[in-house]
Design a protein around this motif. Structure first.
Motif, PDB file in Angstrom:
ATOM      1  N   GLY A  92      18.161  56.097  43.145  1.00 29.28           N
ATOM      2  CA  GLY A  92      19.145  55.065  44.016  1.00 29.28           C
ATOM      3  C   GLY A  92      20.434  55.848  44.261  1.00 29.28           C
ATOM      4  N   ILE A  93      21.243  54.787  44.561  1.00 27.39           N
ATOM      5  CA  ILE A  93      22.749  55.081  44.943  1.00 27.39           C
ATOM      6  C   ILE A  93      23.438  54.174  43.919  1.00 27.39           C
ATOM      7  CG2 ILE A  93      24.622  55.245  46.424  1.00 27.39           C
ATOM      8  CD1 ILE A  93      22.684  55.512  48.581  1.00 27.39           C
ATOM      9  N   LEU A  94      23.838  54.553  42.851  1.00 26.41           N
ATOM     10  CA  LEU A  94      24.520  54.003  41.592  1.00 26.41           C
ATOM     11  C   LEU A  94      25.800  54.419  41.261  1.00 26.41           C
ATOM     12  CD1 LEU A  94      21.432  53.835  39.077  1.00 26.41           C
ATOM     13  CD2 LEU A  94      22.141  52.067  40.863  1.00 26.41           C
ATOM     14  N   PRO A  95      26.565  53.545  40.798  1.00 25.79           N
ATOM     15  CA  PRO A  95      27.910  53.740  40.435  1.00 25.79           C
ATOM     16  C   PRO A  95      27.931  54.755  39.167  1.00 25.79           C
ATOM     17  CG  PRO A  95      27.703  51.608  40.429  1.00 25.79           C
ATOM     18  CD  PRO A  95      26.389  51.982  40.602  1.00 25.79           C
ATOM     19  N   VAL A  96      28.884  55.543  39.179  1.00 23.83           N
ATOM     20  CA  VAL A  96      28.959  56.607  38.156  1.00 23.83           C
ATOM     21  C   VAL A  96      28.621  56.163  36.653  1.00 23.83           C
ATOM     22  CG1 VAL A  96      31.206  57.070  37.982  1.00 23.83           C
ATOM     23  CG2 VAL A  96      29.684  59.227  37.579  1.00 23.83           C
ATOM     24  N   ASN A  97      29.409  55.130  36.387  1.00 24.16           N
ATOM     25  CA  ASN A  97      29.146  54.577  35.069  1.00 24.16           C
ATOM     26  C   ASN A  97      27.779  54.193  34.624  1.00 24.16           C
ATOM     27  OD1 ASN A  97      29.760  52.453  36.916  1.00 24.16           O
ATOM     28  ND2 ASN A  97      29.976  51.181  35.117  1.00 24.16           N
ATOM     29  N   LEU A  98      27.087  53.589  35.694  1.00 25.59           N
ATOM     30  CA  LEU A  98      25.650  53.221  35.456  1.00 25.59           C
ATOM     31  C   LEU A  98      24.783  54.709  35.441  1.00 25.59           C
ATOM     32  CD1 LEU A  98      24.940  50.105  37.616  1.00 25.59           C
ATOM     33  CD2 LEU A  98      25.133  50.321  35.195  1.00 25.59           C
ATOM     34  N   VAL A  99      25.136  55.503  36.226  1.00 21.48           N
ATOM     35  CA  VAL A  99      24.447  56.860  36.045  1.00 21.48           C
ATOM     36  C   VAL A  99      24.479  57.415  34.670  1.00 21.48           C
ATOM     37  CG1 VAL A  99      24.143  59.123  37.033  1.00 21.48           C
ATOM     38  CG2 VAL A  99      24.547  57.081  38.539  1.00 21.48           C
ATOM     39  N   ALA A 100      25.827  57.398  34.146  1.00 29.27           N
ATOM     40  CA  ALA A 100      26.066  57.957  32.631  1.00 29.27           C
ATOM     41  C   ALA A 100      25.023  57.099  31.941  1.00 29.27           C
ATOM     42  CB  ALA A 100      27.336  57.812  32.407  1.00 29.27           C
ATOM     43  N   ARG A 101      24.854  55.716  32.023  1.00 30.77           N
ATOM     44  CA  ARG A 101      24.034  55.107  31.098  1.00 30.77           C
ATOM     45  C   ARG A 101      22.740  55.310  31.032  1.00 30.77           C
ATOM     46  NH1 ARG A 101      25.426  48.834  30.851  1.00 30.77           N
ATOM     47  NH2 ARG A 101      23.990  49.045  29.061  1.00 30.77           N
TER      48      ARG A 101
END
Length: 109
Positions: A43-52
Motif C-alpha cells: 500500500g501507501i502507508l504513513p511511515v509510523n504505520l510502516v514501522a509498526r
C-alpha cells in the motif's frame, strides 16, 4: 502468512489485479495489530504505520509512483498509475530516538 493490500482507490485495485498481485485481504484501512510475522502489507502507508508493520515481523511493499503535482488529490485510473510509473518497492522502517543535538525551544525534535 497473509498478503494485505491497503487501498480505498479503485484504480489501484485494478492496477494490482492487472499485474496478478497475490492478495489475501483487501482493506481500506490497516490495523497493525492484525498483522502477523511473515505477513506482507502492500500500500501507501504513513511511515509510523510502516514501522509498526515491520516491528511485527511483516514485510512492507510500497505502491510507489512518480506523481506530478497536477495529478495529486484526485482519483487515478489504473492506466494513469501506469503512466506515472507505478511500481512495488520494499521498505524496512524502524523508529529512532530524536537526537539531543536537534532540540531547541522552537523545534521539539
Amino acid at each position: 502468512m497473509t498478503t494485505w493490500f491497503v487501498t480505498r482507490h479503485p484504480g489501484a485495485i485494478e492496477w494490482a489485479q492487472r499485474r496478478g498481485l497475490p492478495v489475501d485481504r483487501l482493506v481500506e484501512h490497516l490495523d497493525p495489530d492484525h498483522i502477523a510475522p511473515g505477513d506482507t502489507v502492500i500500500g501507501i502507508l504513513p511511515v509510523n504505520l510502516v514501522a509498526r508493520v515491520c516491528e511485527r515481523g511483516a514485510r512492507y511493499l510500497n505502491l510507489s509512483l512518480d506523481l506530478p503535482a497536477a495529478a495529486r488529490g484526485r482519483e487515478l485510473s489504473a492506466d494513469e498509475l501506469d503512466a506515472y510509473g507505478a511500481r512495488i518497492e520494499g521498505y524496512e522502517v524502524r523508529p529512532v530516538a530524536p537526537s539531543d543535538t536537534h532540540q531547541n525551544e522552537d523545534c521539539p525534535l
